[in-house]
Design a protein around this motif. Structure first.
Motif, mmCIF file in Angstrom:
data_model
loop_
_atom_site.group_PDB
_atom_site.id
_atom_site.type_symbol
_atom_site.label_atom_id
_atom_site.label_comp_id
_atom_site.label_asym_id
_atom_site.label_seq_id
_atom_site.Cartn_x
_atom_site.Cartn_y
_atom_site.Cartn_z
ATOM 1 N N ARG A 91 0.832 -1.206 0.000
ATOM 2 C CA ARG A 91 0.000 0.000 0.000
ATOM 3 C C ARG A 91 0.867 1.258 0.000
ATOM 4 N NH1 ARG A 91 -4.185 -2.896 -1.645
ATOM 5 N NH2 ARG A 91 -5.156 -4.167 -0.025
ATOM 6 N N LEU A 92 1.903 1.263 0.827
ATOM 7 C CA LEU A 92 2.764 2.436 0.905
ATOM 8 C C LEU A 92 3.546 2.655 -0.387
ATOM 9 C CD1 LEU A 92 4.194 2.124 4.542
ATOM 10 C CD2 LEU A 92 2.357 3.622 3.730
ATOM 11 N N ALA A 93 3.918 1.557 -1.044
ATOM 12 C CA ALA A 93 4.656 1.653 -2.310
ATOM 13 C C ALA A 93 3.728 1.879 -3.496
ATOM 14 C CB ALA A 93 5.500 0.410 -2.527
ATOM 15 N N GLU A 94 2.409 1.904 -3.256
ATOM 16 C CA GLU A 94 1.401 2.127 -4.296
ATOM 17 C C GLU A 94 1.482 1.077 -5.404
ATOM 18 O OE1 GLU A 94 0.277 6.618 -4.588
ATOM 19 O OE2 GLU A 94 2.475 6.485 -4.637
ATOM 20 N N VAL A 95 1.618 -0.180 -4.964
ATOM 21 C CA VAL A 95 1.619 -1.320 -5.861
ATOM 22 C C VAL A 95 0.383 -2.158 -5.535
ATOM 23 C CG1 VAL A 95 2.818 -3.461 -6.493
ATOM 24 C CG2 VAL A 95 4.122 -1.352 -6.085
ATOM 25 N N PRO A 96 -0.408 -2.563 -6.551
ATOM 26 C CA PRO A 96 -1.606 -3.374 -6.272
ATOM 27 C C PRO A 96 -1.260 -4.609 -5.461
ATOM 28 C CG PRO A 96 -1.611 -2.635 -8.553
ATOM 29 C CD PRO A 96 -0.260 -2.252 -7.988
ATOM 30 N N PHE A 97 -1.987 -4.795 -4.385
ATOM 31 C CA PHE A 97 -1.702 -5.909 -3.481
ATOM 32 C C PHE A 97 -2.543 -7.122 -3.833
ATOM 33 C CE2 PHE A 97 -2.867 -8.323 0.367
ATOM 34 C CZ PHE A 97 -1.608 -8.794 0.706
ATOM 35 N N GLU A 98 -1.907 -8.292 -3.898
ATOM 36 C CA GLU A 98 -2.602 -9.554 -4.097
ATOM 37 C C GLU A 98 -2.230 -10.480 -2.950
ATOM 38 O OE1 GLU A 98 -4.782 -10.034 -6.269
ATOM 39 O OE2 GLU A 98 -4.442 -8.380 -7.653
ATOM 40 N N PRO A 99 -3.214 -11.012 -2.217
ATOM 41 C CA PRO A 99 -2.887 -11.950 -1.135
ATOM 42 C C PRO A 99 -2.181 -13.179 -1.676
ATOM 43 C CG PRO A 99 -5.187 -11.240 -1.023
ATOM 44 C CD PRO A 99 -4.643 -10.777 -2.345
ATOM 45 N N ASP A 100 -1.395 -13.816 -0.819
ATOM 46 C CA ASP A 100 -0.769 -15.078 -1.209
ATOM 47 C C ASP A 100 -1.844 -16.080 -1.592
ATOM 48 O OD1 ASP A 100 1.820 -14.253 -0.781
ATOM 49 O OD2 ASP A 100 1.796 -14.824 1.333
ATOM 50 N N PRO A 101 -1.673 -16.835 -2.697
ATOM 51 C CA PRO A 101 -2.690 -17.802 -3.103
ATOM 52 C C PRO A 101 -3.052 -18.773 -1.997
ATOM 53 C CG PRO A 101 -1.049 -17.547 -4.843
ATOM 54 C CD PRO A 101 -0.530 -16.780 -3.655
ATOM 55 N N GLY A 102 -2.073 -19.126 -1.154
ATOM 56 C CA GLY A 102 -2.357 -20.077 -0.092
ATOM 57 C C GLY A 102 -2.887 -19.453 1.170
ATOM 58 N N SER A 103 -3.109 -18.130 1.163
ATOM 59 C CA SER A 103 -3.500 -17.464 2.403
ATOM 60 C C SER A 103 -4.979 -17.610 2.703
ATOM 61 C CB SER A 103 -3.130 -15.976 2.334
ATOM 62 O OG SER A 103 -3.908 -15.311 1.353
ATOM 63 N N LEU A 104 -5.786 -17.954 1.695
ATOM 64 C CA LEU A 104 -7.211 -18.130 1.962
ATOM 65 C C LEU A 104 -7.420 -19.360 2.821
ATOM 66 C CD1 LEU A 104 -8.961 -17.330 -1.424
ATOM 67 C CD2 LEU A 104 -8.628 -15.855 0.541
ATOM 68 N N THR A 105 -8.293 -19.223 3.789
ATOM 69 C CA THR A 105 -8.550 -20.332 4.693
ATOM 70 C C THR A 105 -9.943 -20.888 4.460
ATOM 71 O OG1 THR A 105 -8.686 -20.974 7.016
ATOM 72 C CG2 THR A 105 -9.408 -18.756 6.471
ATOM 73 N N GLN A 106 -10.121 -22.145 4.809
ATOM 74 C CA GLN A 106 -11.443 -22.746 4.749
ATOM 75 C C GLN A 106 -11.875 -23.211 6.130
ATOM 76 O OE1 GLN A 106 -11.900 -25.657 1.565
ATOM 77 N NE2 GLN A 106 -12.484 -23.985 0.227
ATOM 78 N N THR A 107 -11.308 -22.596 7.147
ATOM 79 C CA THR A 107 -11.735 -22.858 8.512
ATOM 80 C C THR A 107 -12.243 -21.562 9.120
ATOM 81 O OG1 THR A 107 -9.511 -22.447 9.383
ATOM 82 C CG2 THR A 107 -10.065 -24.721 8.794
ATOM 83 N N VAL A 108 -13.205 -21.695 10.018
ATOM 84 C CA VAL A 108 -13.825 -20.538 10.647
ATOM 85 C C VAL A 108 -13.615 -20.629 12.147
ATOM 86 C CG1 VAL A 108 -16.020 -19.376 11.090
ATOM 87 C CG2 VAL A 108 -15.532 -20.278 8.823
ATOM 88 N N ALA A 109 -13.137 -19.548 12.740
ATOM 89 C CA ALA A 109 -12.897 -19.530 14.179
ATOM 90 C C ALA A 109 -14.218 -19.646 14.942
ATOM 91 C CB ALA A 109 -12.185 -18.233 14.580
ATOM 92 N N PRO A 110 -14.181 -20.234 16.132
ATOM 93 C CA PRO A 110 -15.416 -20.341 16.928
ATOM 94 C C PRO A 110 -16.092 -18.997 17.158
ATOM 95 C CG PRO A 110 -13.675 -21.684 17.896
ATOM 96 C CD PRO A 110 -13.035 -20.886 16.795
#
Length: 302
Positions: A91-110
């Motif tokens: 964000r500070l470098a003004e470059v479009p940010f893309e999350p790591d492909p593996g960062s999405l989770t399929q678990t939900v916290a209680p």
């Protein structure tokens, strides 16, 4: 321009502070002698990151230079930035940010499950950007888990709606609503083009539903947003509902979707559905959870 002028000093200060906390030992280098400041030197960060010393010096000085995502990733690895810090760097470098492909989770916290359970009798669900169902509350299951959708055994809303029979489909005006959902999916797909999990999902659903394949080929794109939809249920008839998406901190590309009655009639029918709640067909809540686990095993998070 004014925003850029404000961000560059912030970028410089951020890089200096992150560099100061990384020791030579952290990156497998000898400590050396007479270090005037803690942490790595600028030339060491540049060397480890594979960038020019002058370029990195200018970056850390907040000069108006361009940075690519690949170079920022290299710097982030050297400085051992965690995911929130990496996003902040982008964000500070003004470059479009893309999350790591593996960062999405399929678990939900209680705690998230507690939130959606507390919304009952309003139906609520947690989706990721592929419309996988990560968690539901009883009101959502009452409205949407009709016998045919349970038999399909795939906890993904698009898969269910495109493969269930029209008579059993809980969405009224399917010919209008499904293209909107596919266009929303495509807006997320743009961040995951070429990723095996996403490409496999698109291929499988296209093979299972020629209608999906046709709509997908149209190329329409829209972002998620509130909509008024009409649902049907055998026990109470049609319910006109407003859907609202809420983002979840710490769960990139996931959202809570809550359905609220659009009229008093719909509210009364929703209350009636809650009062007549019955488990007339399998699976139990534990069975639903097992279906979700099975799907997640066979279809890794994108």
């Amino acid at each position: 321009m004014r925003t850029t002028q404000r961000r560059r000093p912030e970028l410089a200060a951020f890089l200096r502070s992150r560099r100061a906390r990384v020791t030579p030992a952290d990156v497998g280098m000898p400590p050396g002698l007479r270090r005037r400041t803690p942490g790595l030197r600028r030339e060491e960060v540049a060397q480890i990151s594979g960038v020019g010393v002058t370029w990195y010096t200018w970056l850390e000085q907040g000069r108006p230079i361009n940075a690519s995502a690949q170079v920022l990733d290299a710097v982030a690895r050297t400085l051992r930035l965690d995911p929130p810090e990496r996003e902040h760097l982008y964000r500070l470098a003004e470059v479009p940010f893309e999350p790591d492909p593996g960062s999405l989770t399929q678990t939900v916290a209680p705690e998230i499950q507690d939130v959606i359970d507390a919304l009952d009798p309003l139906p609520a669900v947690v989706y990721n950007s592929r419309y996988d169902v990560l968690a539901t509350n009883p009101a959502y299951r009452d409205l949407f888990l009709v016998p045919e959708t349970v038999r399909i055994g795939v906890p993904n809303v698009l898969w269910t709606l495109f493969t269930v029979s029209e008579e059993a489909c809980p969405v009224v005006h399917r010919e209008r609503e499904l293209p909107v959902m596919v266009a929303t999916l495509r807006s997320s797909y743009g961040r995951h083009v070429g990723e095996p999990a996403w490409e496999l999902f698109i291929r499988r659903l296209s093979a299972a539903s020629p209608h999906f394949a046709e709509v997908w080929a149209s190329g329409e794109v829209i972002p998620p947003g509130p909509r008024i939809k009409t649902f049907r249920h055998a026990a109470v008839g049609e319910l006109r509902m407003t859907s609202q998406s809420l983002s979840i901190d710490g769960m990139p590309e996931c959202r809570i979707v809550v359905y609220t009655p659009e009229s008093e009639e719909a509210r009364s029918r929703l209350e009636l559905l809650r009062k007549t709640r019955q488990r007339l067909w399998p699976p139990s809540d534990e069975g639903v959870a097992e279906i979700i686990r099975q799907w997640q095993t066979e279809n890794p998070a994108p």
